[in-house]
Design a protein around this motif. Structure first.
Motif, PDB file in Angstrom:
ATOM      1  N   ASP A 199     -37.420 -36.537  32.121  1.00 52.79           N
ATOM      2  CA  ASP A 199     -37.926 -35.275  31.573  1.00 52.79           C
ATOM      3  C   ASP A 199     -38.047 -35.294  30.053  1.00 52.79           C
ATOM      4  OD1 ASP A 199     -37.798 -33.846  34.182  1.00 52.79           O
ATOM      5  OD2 ASP A 199     -35.645 -34.193  33.917  1.00 52.79           O
ATOM      6  N   SER A 200     -37.843 -36.459  29.396  1.00 50.03           N
ATOM      7  CA  SER A 200     -37.818 -36.494  27.936  1.00 50.03           C
ATOM      8  C   SER A 200     -38.324 -37.829  27.415  1.00 50.03           C
ATOM      9  CB  SER A 200     -36.389 -36.283  27.408  1.00 50.03           C
ATOM     10  OG  SER A 200     -35.734 -35.212  28.042  1.00 50.03           O
ATOM     11  N   THR A 223     -40.487 -33.481  27.977  1.00 50.57           N
ATOM     12  CA  THR A 223     -41.831 -33.670  28.517  1.00 50.57           C
ATOM     13  C   THR A 223     -42.145 -32.627  29.587  1.00 50.57           C
ATOM     14  OG1 THR A 223     -40.957 -35.272  30.121  1.00 50.57           O
ATOM     15  CG2 THR A 223     -41.834 -36.142  28.054  1.00 50.57           C
ATOM     16  N   THR A 224     -41.171 -31.761  29.899  1.00 56.44           N
ATOM     17  CA  THR A 224     -41.377 -30.702  30.880  1.00 56.44           C
ATOM     18  C   THR A 224     -42.211 -29.586  30.261  1.00 56.44           C
ATOM     19  OG1 THR A 224     -39.172 -31.167  31.762  1.00 56.44           O
ATOM     20  CG2 THR A 224     -40.234 -29.131  32.470  1.00 56.44           C
ATOM     21  N   PRO A 225     -43.327 -29.217  30.857  1.00 57.07           N
ATOM     22  CA  PRO A 225     -44.099 -28.099  30.320  1.00 57.07           C
ATOM     23  C   PRO A 225     -43.386 -26.774  30.564  1.00 57.07           C
ATOM     24  CG  PRO A 225     -45.071 -28.854  32.375  1.00 57.07           C
ATOM     25  CD  PRO A 225     -43.980 -29.826  32.035  1.00 57.07           C
ATOM     26  N   GLY A 226     -43.629 -25.813  29.662  1.00 50.23           N
ATOM     27  CA  GLY A 226     -43.110 -24.469  29.869  1.00 50.23           C
ATOM     28  C   GLY A 226     -41.709 -24.219  29.357  1.00 50.23           C
ATOM     29  N   THR A 227     -41.096 -25.171  28.629  1.00 51.04           N
ATOM     30  CA  THR A 227     -39.759 -24.953  28.084  1.00 51.04           C
ATOM     31  C   THR A 227     -39.835 -24.441  26.655  1.00 51.04           C
ATOM     32  OG1 THR A 227     -37.632 -25.992  27.570  1.00 51.04           O
ATOM     33  CG2 THR A 227     -39.592 -27.342  27.312  1.00 51.04           C
ATOM     34  N   ASP A 230     -38.353 -27.563  21.792  1.00 49.54           N
ATOM     35  CA  ASP A 230     -39.376 -28.450  21.242  1.00 49.54           C
ATOM     36  C   ASP A 230     -38.836 -29.872  21.082  1.00 49.54           C
ATOM     37  OD1 ASP A 230     -42.055 -28.808  19.834  1.00 49.54           O
ATOM     38  OD2 ASP A 230     -40.687 -29.453  18.242  1.00 49.54           O
ATOM     39  N   THR A 251     -39.965 -24.266  20.429  1.00 45.80           N
ATOM     40  CA  THR A 251     -41.425 -24.307  20.382  1.00 45.80           C
ATOM     41  C   THR A 251     -41.982 -23.120  19.600  1.00 45.80           C
ATOM     42  OG1 THR A 251     -41.480 -23.160  22.511  1.00 45.80           O
ATOM     43  CG2 THR A 251     -41.637 -25.563  22.552  1.00 45.80           C
ATOM     44  N   ALA A 344     -37.281 -26.882  32.061  1.00 45.49           N
ATOM     45  CA  ALA A 344     -37.782 -25.560  32.454  1.00 45.49           C
ATOM     46  C   ALA A 344     -37.091 -25.036  33.706  1.00 45.49           C
ATOM     47  CB  ALA A 344     -39.294 -25.612  32.669  1.00 45.49           C
ATOM     48  N   VAL A 437     -36.740 -20.952  29.023  1.00 45.03           N
ATOM     49  CA  VAL A 437     -38.148 -20.661  29.299  1.00 45.03           C
ATOM     50  C   VAL A 437     -38.471 -19.286  28.734  1.00 45.03           C
ATOM     51  CG1 VAL A 437     -38.240 -22.082  31.393  1.00 45.03           C
ATOM     52  CG2 VAL A 437     -37.572 -19.663  31.548  1.00 45.03           C
ATOM     53  N   THR A 441     -41.692 -16.137  32.300  1.00 49.52           N
ATOM     54  CA  THR A 441     -41.400 -17.039  33.412  1.00 49.52           C
ATOM     55  C   THR A 441     -40.312 -16.472  34.298  1.00 49.52           C
ATOM     56  OG1 THR A 441     -42.050 -18.964  32.085  1.00 49.52           O
ATOM     57  CG2 THR A 441     -40.671 -19.382  34.024  1.00 49.52           C
TER      58      THR A 441
END
Length: 449
Positions: A199-200, A223-227, A230, A251, A344, A437, A441
């Motif tokens: 995930d990273s 690398t997980t979208p939506g977290t 950053d 983020t 996420a 998140v 979400t």
């Protein structure tokens, strides 16, 4: 941040004079913070804790090699000063709830922290305010906390039965360990990184300087979208592999760390006994709690798993078997569910008595904690009171309902706490959802959006 030329002398935990205890006002003053700490707090807003303009010269290492060095490093004694800064974007909390040195101050702004450790089982951590201090001192199985603002000491220790059982347990676990079943530092590093890289992205960047010491820097990028996370930067001392700083970026503002904890000065020498020993200041209220096996194991399952410990045998698997699912792996507690993945992930707990928790109702705490927790039995309400306090006891003695109202905002179907790194949703039907998140979400996961 530039390190001071000299590490401040340890705060004297013993407030006595040659002729006996000092007056109460002087005893409390001995715990107060020198003016330099106030300057450090103010400077933390404008001076970065990590100074890397002149990149130090360190040998190149891979992430696996660096993590292996951390895993294999011997426990290191140290003393030093660190600055903690939180830029979480939380609603402002009234000064009535955060006056003086109090763990609640860690929710926002900057705090100075003093640390002493012998590298083994003795340590002191002090959170410093402008004129006050909150300290936690450990010595083996004993723990003391001291709040100079409330002039209260809490002392928690173990009775002989529980202390002896834990000692034998540690001995048995050490005896069982062998090269056949314990991974080497290199193997452990590889296992951890293999899992983390699912995930990273993990890299070792250019060396940096922290508290005047050369350090490696590890960068972890989800690398997980939506977290909301950053990246995470961790600086590791180039000589003894001790982490010197941690920065977590959101983020929402990738240029400034949302959370930062970094040494501003550090010495890797054994602190004096005076710095590590605890003695209650004269006049302070002292609350004693001796934990028993019944406190930590109300239903007897742990005792059943350790019944042979006294004669040198140990069946540690009995308790684990009772708390595993059909596949043989530890299962989730009843009422807990997990959705999403990686950074996420959202954890949801249903059936939460929020009103009871805010009022400090031991039954609500027991229900939330579950049967495996020391507080997971209604009979242990007195134990919860010892730790959490009820307004007159040794706890924080704060208005939790007022704090809840200040930190959360109403939405259709509940209330939310939104921060740069973490979101919490409390629904009107008794569910609590938590994740790194956006709140949207959580609302979607809860079926409220």
């Amino acid at each position: 941040m530039t390190s001071p030329d000299r590490t401040p002398e340890p705060l004297d935990p013993v407030a006595t004079s040659p002729t006996g205890p000092m007056p109460r006002t002087r005893a409390r003053a001995r715990w107060a913070v020198p003016a330099v700490a106030v300057v450090a707090v103010g400077a933390a807003f404008t001076i970065p804790a990590i100074a890397s303009a002149d990149s130090p010269d360190l040998p190149d290492v891979t992430a696996e090699q660096l993590l292996a060095s951390v895993a294999s490093a011997e426990p290191t004694p140290l003393s030093g000063t660190a600055v903690y800064t939180a830029r979480l974007g939380l609603p402002e909390v009234s000064t009535e709830l955060t006056g003086g040195a109090d763990p609640l101050n860690l929710l926002s702004g900057s705090s100075t922290i003093r640390v002493w450790s012998d590298g083994s089982d003795r340590s002191r951590v002090s959170l410093l305010g402008a004129t006050s201090e909150y300290s936690v001192v450990t010595d083996g199985t004993q723990v003391w906390t001291y709040s100079s603002g409330k002039d209260e000491v809490r002392h928690v220790s173990l009775d002989d039965q529980l202390s002896g059982m834990l000692t034998v347990l540690e001995q048995q676990q050490a005896a069982k360990a062998s090269s056949a079943d314990v991974p080497t530092p290199d193997e452990l590093a590889t296992q951890i990184l293999d899992h983390a890289r699912e995930d990273s992205d993990i890299t070792v960047t250019d060396p940096v300087t922290v508290a005047g010491r050369s350090a490696y820097e590890v960068r972890i990028v989800p690398t997980t979208p939506g977290t909301l996370v950053d990246q995470v930067l961790i600086a590791v001392d180039g000589e003894n592999s001790v982490p010197l700083s941690v920065q977590v970026f959101s983020t929402q503002d990738p240029d400034s760390p949302a959370l930062e904890l970094a040494f501003t000065d550090v010495s890797f020498t054994t602190p004096s006994d005076e710095a590590l020993a605890f003695s209650a200041p004269a006049g302070a209220t002292v609350n004693e709690k001796v934990l028993t096996l019944a406190d930590l194991d109300p239903d007897g399952t742990l005792a059943g798993a350790l019944t042979g410990a006294a004669d040198g045998t140990l069946d540690g698997g009995a308790w684990a078997d009772q708390h595993a699912d059909a596949s043989g792996t530890p299962g989730l507690p009843e009422g807990v569910s997990v959705t999403g993945e990686g950074w996420a992930t959202v954890v949801e707990r249903d059936g939460v008595d929020v009103a009871g928790l805010l009022s400090g109702d031991p039954a609500a705490v027991a229900e939330l904690a579950g049967e495996d927790s020391p507080f997971g039995d209604s009979a242990n309400g007195d134990l919860f009171g010892e730790f959490a306090g009820d307004g007159d006891g040794p706890g924080l003695s704060l208005d939790t309902s007022a704090l809840y109202d200040q930190l959360t905002t109403p939405v259709d179907g509940g209330r939310v706490l939104s921060s740069a790194l973490l979101s919490v949703l409390v629904t009107d039907d008794g569910r609590v959802l938590v994740g790194s998140v956006p709140t949207q979400t959580l609302l979607q996961t809860a079926g409220l959006a």
